[in-house]
Every structure is written in C-alpha cells, then in structure tokens.
Design a protein around this motif. Structure first.
Motif, PDB file in Angstrom:
ATOM      1  N   VAL A   1       0.832  -1.210   0.000  1.00  0.00           N
ATOM      2  CA  VAL A   1       0.000   0.000   0.000  1.00  0.00           C
ATOM      3  C   VAL A   1       0.862   1.253   0.000  1.00  0.00           C
ATOM      4  O   VAL A   1       0.627   2.200  -0.757  1.00  0.00           O
ATOM      5  N   ILE A   2       1.897   1.264   0.828  1.00  0.00           N
ATOM      6  CA  ILE A   2       2.746   2.449   0.936  1.00  0.00           C
ATOM      7  C   ILE A   2       3.527   2.683  -0.346  1.00  0.00           C
ATOM      8  O   ILE A   2       3.589   3.808  -0.859  1.00  0.00           O
ATOM      9  N   GLU A   3       4.111   1.627  -0.895  1.00  0.00           N
ATOM     10  CA  GLU A   3       4.890   1.792  -2.121  1.00  0.00           C
ATOM     11  C   GLU A   3       4.006   2.218  -3.284  1.00  0.00           C
ATOM     12  O   GLU A   3       4.405   3.039  -4.118  1.00  0.00           O
ATOM     13  N   ARG A   4       2.797   1.665  -3.355  1.00  0.00           N
ATOM     14  CA  ARG A   4       1.875   2.045  -4.424  1.00  0.00           C
ATOM     15  C   ARG A   4       1.475   3.513  -4.283  1.00  0.00           C
ATOM     16  O   ARG A   4       1.424   4.252  -5.271  1.00  0.00           O
ATOM     17  N   THR A   5       1.203   3.931  -3.067  1.00  0.00           N
ATOM     18  CA  THR A   5       0.812   5.327  -2.831  1.00  0.00           C
ATOM     19  C   THR A   5       1.928   6.294  -3.191  1.00  0.00           C
ATOM     20  O   THR A   5       1.697   7.364  -3.762  1.00  0.00           O
TER      21      THR A   5
ATOM     22  N   LEU B   1       7.624  -1.761  -6.477  1.00  0.00           N
ATOM     23  CA  LEU B   1       7.343  -2.726  -5.425  1.00  0.00           C
ATOM     24  C   LEU B   1       8.507  -3.689  -5.237  1.00  0.00           C
ATOM     25  O   LEU B   1       9.102  -4.167  -6.191  1.00  0.00           O
ATOM     26  N   GLY B   2       8.796  -3.970  -3.969  1.00  0.00           N
ATOM     27  CA  GLY B   2       9.794  -4.980  -3.646  1.00  0.00           C
ATOM     28  C   GLY B   2      11.234  -4.522  -3.664  1.00  0.00           C
ATOM     29  O   GLY B   2      12.131  -5.294  -3.377  1.00  0.00           O
TER      30      GLY B   2
ATOM     31  N   ALA C   1       8.864   8.843   4.106  1.00  0.00           N
ATOM     32  CA  ALA C   1       7.480   8.699   4.539  1.00  0.00           C
ATOM     33  C   ALA C   1       7.385   8.305   6.006  1.00  0.00           C
ATOM     34  O   ALA C   1       8.291   7.705   6.574  1.00  0.00           O
ATOM     35  N   THR C   2       6.254   8.630   6.590  1.00  0.00           N
ATOM     36  CA  THR C   2       5.875   8.189   7.923  1.00  0.00           C
ATOM     37  C   THR C   2       4.411   7.756   7.862  1.00  0.00           C
ATOM     38  O   THR C   2       3.712   7.999   6.876  1.00  0.00           O
ATOM     39  N   LEU C   3       3.939   7.122   8.920  1.00  0.00           N
ATOM     40  CA  LEU C   3       2.500   6.922   9.103  1.00  0.00           C
ATOM     41  C   LEU C   3       2.022   7.935  10.122  1.00  0.00           C
ATOM     42  O   LEU C   3       2.617   8.076  11.199  1.00  0.00           O
TER      43      LEU C   3
END
Length: 407
Positions: free
Chosen positions: A242-246, A251-252, A263-265
C-alpha cells in the motif's frame, strides 16, 4: 547564593580537551551538569574528563548523535554538528535552578514498569506544574535492532502520576544517526537500559513548541493487522504494498531505510475532516521494511487494529516553514525572564538524512537568536506535551522548550 545557568560547546577527537574547552566557557563551579556527548567518544573517557573538569557532582545526559548550542549571554562559541565528536554542556548552579535527578535502570525488564517506577518517584518530588525532562537509552539491542519504546515508558509514567499536572519533555539518547547504540549518565555513572527524570524547581516555568514537517499524501487507511510495532496490513492489504503504491515506488525494491527517509504513518488527532494542520498529527517513522511479510516496522508500538492512519510525506520545505512559524509563535508567548533553552531534535531532520540544502538546526539558531543559554541534542525519539498535560513520544519533530523564571 546566585543562581546561574550556563552552557559550553566544543568538538574534537580528544574528549578530555573537548570537555576542557567547554569548561572554559562556563563562569564558575556547578551543582549539576547535563552533558550531551557525541557517540564517537568513549563513554568512560567522557565520564573521566567530566569528573576532572567539574568534580564529583551529579551528571545527567549521555550519548547524542550530535549537539547544538546557541550564541548569546552566558553561552560559548555556539554551533551544531552530528559528526559524533561534539559535546554540549549545560551547567546549573544554585537551588533555585538546579533540577533533581531521579533514575531507573529497569528498561530491559519492562519499559512500562520502569516508566511507572520513575513516575512514582517524580510524583513524590514534583510540585504541580513542574517542568520535567526525561532522558532514556534508546537502543535495547543492536543485532537485530530493537528500540526501547517511548510510548510504553510514557504510558507507565503517566499512569503513576495519577493526574498530577506536569510539563514533561524528553528524548531518546543515541550514539549516532544509524541507531548503533546508546548510553547515559545516571547521576553518577555510565548506564545502559536506564532512564532519568530531571525535575526542575517550581521557579522555572517551561513553554514548548513542537516543530513538525510532514504532510498527508493519502486518504485514510485502517490498520487491519498489526503485531506490536510491525504493521502488516492496511485496509486488508500488505502494508508495504500500500505504501509503495501510494508513493509511486517500485514494489519490492525499497528498503526500510529508504522508506524512512521519505514517509511516515500519521494519526490525525481530533476531527478527521478538519483542514490540514500539522500540529494535529502524531507521526511514526518507519524503522524497517520486510518485503517477505509485506510489513513495515514503526519506531513505536502504539498503533493498534482499527487505528486510522495516513501516509505522510517528509517535506523539507514544510519542515523549515514549521521552524520559522513555531519559533515565532513560541516567542510571542514569552513574557518572563528567559533562563535557558533546550532543543531536542530528531536525528532524521539533519540534512545528511533529508537532503535539505538548509540545516534545520542552523535555521533554529538563526531564527531564535536567544540572549540566554541554549543547548540541544540530536535524538532518537522526542517527547512533548501534545494534549493537555499528557506528553507522548513523537517522531521527526523538533521539541523546542524555553524555561522562564517566575516571580
């Protein structure tokens, strides 16, 4: 007896010579020393140097990824750095300004229980409204890396206070930006897995500004699977995916370190539909990622199933804007005599980590321009009052506190 607070700052390979240069900047003897020692210095050598310069007085502080000091009355040459060779010292003399040191050495057994024990000790010593500085060893283990969660420490600490209102700030101590290790002075000796609380006299009033620098780049996601600090799913999907797509990452291929740089949450406090205000967010840095499990591990384990979060982008321009505006707001509320200032600065805000052209700590020094002693250190986690009298750990922030004398 005249109460004095003064600071010294220097950097160098020889720890004894560096401490001696700090000592030369101070006007006289001290009753207590708070020292932040760059992680390239040997702790036992640093302790011996401080004892040689200041004698057998209480020592607080410990390792730091770097140190910060401002110019002005009672301050040395000033400057900042995170090479690991910096030493910043603040000296207190006189009962009206010298804090009491309380220590707990049980973090390895249980962070929450240790926080409760320290909270009980503070409650027995502190007057309502007192300022309290909490410092703790951030690194529980290095292989594999495990941190002492500040959220558990503070949960125990506040439970033990039983409603006593205090102004609590603090930070986690590190030897370097890579989270290699940490150690601290427990009042008299070197300690691991320990924490201290410095309880300041009632005649010193603290005012704090939290400097941020993240903005949301997603809608809300719900955490649907989490194990401690490891977030495995957002909205039922692998959290890392989800994070990489956003973020538009491949991916990977993204390591946790790369993710932590961008990034952070973030958990928005209050009305989720209110206009953006960075002060409403508690952000959690990403410590590492596990492509095999599709998970991310945060610095703190305080998010749970059902927590609604947003993916936050670390924004250098917003970080610098937050420094300027936060300092202006803080200064507007200062009305008494300023005794000293303290800056607890997330090590991740250093330009070597962010790529920012302007060093955030340098902007703080240039913007605040204090005519009073000012010291700071680069930390692992920052603790500050967030809602009412409750202080909680924050990530990727700068916690700026000015202590004023009250009548």
């Amino acid at each position: 007896m005249t109460a004095t607070i003064s600071t010294g700052y220097a950097a160098g390979i020889d720890v004894a010579a560096t401490v001696a240069r700090c000592r030369e900047q101070l006007p006289g003897p001290a009753d207590l020393i708070l020292a932040f020692v760059g992680g390239k210095h040997d702790p036992e050598a640093a302790l011996a140097a401080l004892r040689a310069s200041f004698g057998d007085i209480p020592l607080a502080g410990g390792s730091a990824a770097g140190a910060i000091a401002g110019g002005g009355t009672g301050v040395g040459t000033g400057g900042f750095g995170y090479s690991g060779l910096e030493i910043g010292i603040i000296a207190f003399s006189g009962p009206d300004v010298t804090p009491k040191i309380l220590t707990n050495r049980d973090l390895l057994e249980s962070e929450e229980a240790a926080g409760q024990a320290l909270g009980r000790a503070v409650r027995a010593q502190a007057a309502p409204g007192s300022a309290v500085l909490i410092l703790f060893d951030s690194v529980a283990a290095s292989a594999p890396l495990r941190l002492h969660p500040a959220s558990r420490i503070m949960a125990g600490f506040h439970a033990a206070l039983d409603g006593l209102p205090l102004h609590v700030i603090g930070g986690g101590l590190l030897t370097d930006i890579n989270l290699s290790d940490g150690w601290m002075f427990d009042g008299h000796a070197i300690a691991k897995h320990a924490m201290t609380a410095l309880v300041f006299p009632p005649g010193l009033h603290a005012a704090t500004a939290i400097l941020h620098g993240c903005r949301p780049v997603s809608s809300f996601f719900e955490i649907t699977r989490v194990e401690g600090a490891e977030v495995l799913e957002l909205d039922g999907q692998p959290a890392l995916t989800v994070i990489e797509r956003t973020l538009g990452l491949e991916l990977g291929t993204t390591s946790g370190q790369q993710l932590s740089l961008v990034a952070t949450l973030g958990q928005k406090q209050g009305d989720p539909f209110a206009p953006f205000d960075e002060n409403n967010y508690v952000n959690r840095l990403i410590l590492q990622a596990d492509p095999a499990r599709g998970s991310i591990t945060l610095f703190e384990p305080d998010f749970s199933i059902g927590t609604r979060v947003q993916i936050m982008s670390r924004d250098n321009a917003l970080m610098l804007e937050s420094v300027t505006q936060g300092i202006a707001d803080l200064e507007a509320g200062l009305h008494g005599e300023c005794a000293f200032g303290l800056y607890i600065d997330c090590a991740g805000r250093a330009s070597v980590m962010t790529g920012a052209e302007t060093e955030e700590a340098d902007l703080v020094l240039r913007t605040l321009k204090p005519g009073f002693p000012f010291i700071g250190f680069y930390s692992g986690v920052e603790i500050a009052p967030f809602a009412g009298d409750y202080s909680r750990p924050l990530d990727w922030t700068g916690v700026l506190t000015v202590f004023q004398r009250t009548a």
